[in-house]
Design a protein around this motif. Sequence first.
Motif, PDB file in Angstrom:
ATOM      1  N   GLU A  33     -83.819 -80.611  14.590  1.00  0.00           N
ATOM      2  CA  GLU A  33     -83.922 -81.098  13.217  1.00  0.00           C
ATOM      3  C   GLU A  33     -82.880 -80.444  12.303  1.00  0.00           C
ATOM      4  O   GLU A  33     -82.317 -81.113  11.441  1.00  0.00           O
ATOM      5  N   ASN A  34     -82.611 -79.167  12.502  1.00  0.00           N
ATOM      6  CA  ASN A  34     -81.573 -78.494  11.710  1.00  0.00           C
ATOM      7  C   ASN A  34     -80.201 -79.097  11.985  1.00  0.00           C
ATOM      8  O   ASN A  34     -79.410 -79.311  11.064  1.00  0.00           O
ATOM      9  N   SER A  35     -79.915 -79.377  13.250  1.00  0.00           N
ATOM     10  CA  SER A  35     -78.637 -80.009  13.600  1.00  0.00           C
ATOM     11  C   SER A  35     -78.550 -81.421  13.036  1.00  0.00           C
ATOM     12  O   SER A  35     -77.521 -81.826  12.492  1.00  0.00           O
ATOM     13  N   MET A  36     -79.630 -82.170  13.131  1.00  0.00           N
ATOM     14  CA  MET A  36     -79.639 -83.533  12.611  1.00  0.00           C
ATOM     15  C   MET A  36     -79.439 -83.540  11.095  1.00  0.00           C
ATOM     16  O   MET A  36     -78.720 -84.392  10.563  1.00  0.00           O
ATOM     17  N   LYS A  37     -80.040 -82.574  10.407  1.00  0.00           N
ATOM     18  CA  LYS A  37     -79.874 -82.483   8.949  1.00  0.00           C
ATOM     19  C   LYS A  37     -78.393 -82.318   8.600  1.00  0.00           C
ATOM     20  O   LYS A  37     -77.873 -82.994   7.709  1.00  0.00           O
ATOM     21  N   LYS A  38     -77.697 -81.459   9.306  1.00  0.00           N
ATOM     22  CA  LYS A  38     -76.273 -81.231   9.064  1.00  0.00           C
ATOM     23  C   LYS A  38     -75.470 -82.499   9.367  1.00  0.00           C
ATOM     24  O   LYS A  38     -74.580 -82.892   8.607  1.00  0.00           O
ATOM     25  N   LEU A  39     -75.787 -83.167  10.473  1.00  0.00           N
ATOM     26  CA  LEU A  39     -75.062 -84.374  10.875  1.00  0.00           C
ATOM     27  C   LEU A  39     -75.332 -85.532   9.913  1.00  0.00           C
ATOM     28  O   LEU A  39     -74.451 -86.349   9.671  1.00  0.00           O
ATOM     29  N   ILE A  40     -76.528 -85.572   9.338  1.00  0.00           N
ATOM     30  CA  ILE A  40     -76.844 -86.578   8.320  1.00  0.00           C
ATOM     31  C   ILE A  40     -76.014 -86.319   7.073  1.00  0.00           C
ATOM     32  O   ILE A  40     -75.453 -87.246   6.484  1.00  0.00           O
ATOM     33  N   GLU A  41     -75.925 -85.051   6.655  1.00  0.00           N
ATOM     34  CA  GLU A  41     -75.128 -84.687   5.480  1.00  0.00           C
ATOM     35  C   GLU A  41     -73.667 -85.107   5.640  1.00  0.00           C
ATOM     36  O   GLU A  41     -73.013 -85.477   4.679  1.00  0.00           O
TER      37      GLU A  41
END
Length: 100
Positions: free
Chosen positions: A45-53
Motif C-alpha cells: 500500500e505504501n508503494s502504491m500510494k507513491k505510484l499513484i502520486e
Amino acid sequence: MKRKEREHKISDTDVECLFKLIELGEPKTSVELGKIMGLSKTTVENSMKKLIELGLVERIKVDGKKIGRPKFLYVISDSFQERVKADLKRCAEKILSATS
C-alpha cells in the motif's frame, strides 16, 4: 523563472510493485499483490500510494459489502506509457545537454 522539475524518488520496492502489476496485467488488491511478492499489505500500500502520486497507478474502489473497510484494486494508469515516454525524453535531453 525556471520551472522546477519534480524528481521521482521511488524505492526498489516501489519499482518491483510497479513491474509486478505490469507483468500480471490485471488489477490486484494490496493483499493479493503482497502474497504474490512476499510483501506485507502495508508495504504494498505504501508503494502504491507513491505510484499513484506519480500518476503511474490508479486505485479503483470495489463495490461490495457495506460493512467494514472498502476494498481497492490497483491497476496501471491509462496514461502510464505517455508518462514514461515523457520522463525518458526529459532524461535524454538532460544527458545530451550535459555532454555537449
